[in-house]
Design an enzyme around this catalytic site. Structure first.
Site, mmCIF file in Angstrom:
data_model
loop_
_atom_site.group_PDB
_atom_site.id
_atom_site.type_symbol
_atom_site.label_atom_id
_atom_site.label_comp_id
_atom_site.label_asym_id
_atom_site.label_seq_id
_atom_site.Cartn_x
_atom_site.Cartn_y
_atom_site.Cartn_z
ATOM 1 N N LYS A 59 0.852 -1.203 0.000
ATOM 2 C CA LYS A 59 0.000 0.000 0.000
ATOM 3 C C LYS A 59 0.886 1.251 0.000
ATOM 4 C CE LYS A 59 -3.772 -2.577 1.967
ATOM 5 N NZ LYS A 59 -4.510 -3.050 3.127
ATOM 6 N N GLN A 103 -4.933 -1.731 9.272
ATOM 7 C CA GLN A 103 -4.711 -3.028 8.634
ATOM 8 C C GLN A 103 -5.323 -4.152 9.474
ATOM 9 O OE1 GLN A 103 -3.259 -3.560 5.541
ATOM 10 N NE2 GLN A 103 -3.974 -5.654 5.850
ATOM 11 N N ASP A 126 -11.291 2.415 3.552
ATOM 12 C CA ASP A 126 -11.571 0.985 3.394
ATOM 13 C C ASP A 126 -13.064 0.739 3.204
ATOM 14 O OD1 ASP A 126 -9.569 -0.864 3.177
ATOM 15 O OD2 ASP A 126 -9.183 -1.020 5.324
#
Ligand code: NAP
Length: 288
Positions: A59, A103, A126
């Site tokens: 990422k 994460q 997200d």
């Protein structure tokens, strides 16, 4: 898109990703010129999970590629819920941070939902916050979960229209199955969602014009479960003896599908690209 020996065409997630990242790079340059700063993505990694470390690294690399500034926060395995939430609150009020990603999985899985609920919905790149999940359900403009958004782009890249098609989704998780079912519905497909309690699953998959498989079971879908000419999207990532396998038996499925995503190189690269896209969207106020 490339021809596959078995007659189906490969949907190349890497190539599509590269194309989209080019356009994101141009947009991030325009943002930087206009606002005098780069679009910013904060990534929080708690603990030492090796796979999570790789994902976070990818990422950060993607941020560099498209001209975003990444802010990485590495917290120890034993970081408390309070510490993580405090960091999120600080990032929520930092005007240089447009997107925040925690994460997953967290070392303490039971804390995940509460921790994620502290991310400001407008920075929830997200798309996991209840506000964004709810907006997806209502069909409102929002930050949509990355893997499902990437899947829609992959299907559209085939040139096959989603409208009126019977789309079958295997899996009903909050991060893939449910949101992709919603997006397919919004794109006017007729959608069937299957899960571990579904009976006679192959009778259903055989009716699918579009089959999206996200169950986390190595090569669960075999050739005889696929309708001739179906578009098959394999979300699965199953690591066995160091090798990555999808949820679909690619060799067999290729003999039936018109288009199919490979694993690796299909859905995976698109997920990170859509994260970059969501971060730009958040920066431009699209997540509000
Ligand atoms: P998950 O949270 O474990 O959900 C799995 C879903 O599959 C559940 O809804 C479960 O049903 C269903 N299922 C399990 N066994 C089944 C069976 N035999 N028949 C029908 N349905 C079954 O998984 P996830 O997070 O959605 O991920 C699914 C897969 O996609 C994993 O391999 C994951 O690594 C991969 N993934 C890839 C990406 C990417 O970027 N490429 C992103 C996310 C996930 P119940 O609800 O009844 O338990």
């Amino acid at each position: 898109m490339s021809e596959n020996l078995n007659c189906s065409k490969l949907i190349d997630g890497k190539a599509l990703s590269a194309e989209i990242r080019q356009s994101l790079k141009s947009r991030s340059e325009v943002f930087e010129k206009s606002f005098g700063r780069k679009v910013g993505l904060a990534v929080i990694l708690v603990g030492e999970d090796p796979a999570s470390k790789i994902y976070v690294g990818n990422k950060i690399k993607a941020c560099e590629e498209v001209g975003l500034k990444s802010f990485a926060y590495y917290l120890p395995e034993g970081a408390s819920k309070k510490e993580i939430i405090e960091l999120i609150e600080t990032l929520n009020s930092d005007s240089c941070v447009d997107g925040i990603l925690v994460q997953l999985p967290l070392p303490n899985k039971s804390d995940e939902s509460e921790i994620l609920s502290h991310v400001l919905p407008s920075k929830d790149v997200d798309g996991f916050h209840a506000v964004n999940a709810g907006n997806l359900l209502l069909g409102n403009e929002n930050l949509t979960a990355c893997t499902p958004s990437g899947i829609i782009e992959l299907i559209k890249s085939t040139g096959i229209s989603i409208e009126g098609k019977h789309a079958v989704v295997l899996g009903r998780s909050n991060i893939v199955g449910k949101p992709i079912a919603m997006l397919l519905l919004q794109n006017d497909a007729t959608v069937t969602v299957c899960h571990s309690k579904t009976r006679n699953i192959s009778d259903i998959t055989k009716q699918a014009d579009i089959l999206v498989v996200a169950i986390g079971k190595k090569e669960f879908v075999t050739g005889d479960m696929i309708k001739k000419g179906a578009v098959v999207i394999d979300v699965g990532m199953n690591r066995v003896d160091g090798k990555l396998y999808g949820d679909v038996n690619f060799e067999q499925a290729s003999k039936h599908a018109s288009y199919i995503t490979p694993v690796p190189g299909g859905v995976g690269p698109m997920t990170i690209t859509m994260l970059m896209s969501n971060t730009l969207k958040a920066a431009m106020g699209g997540g509000k």
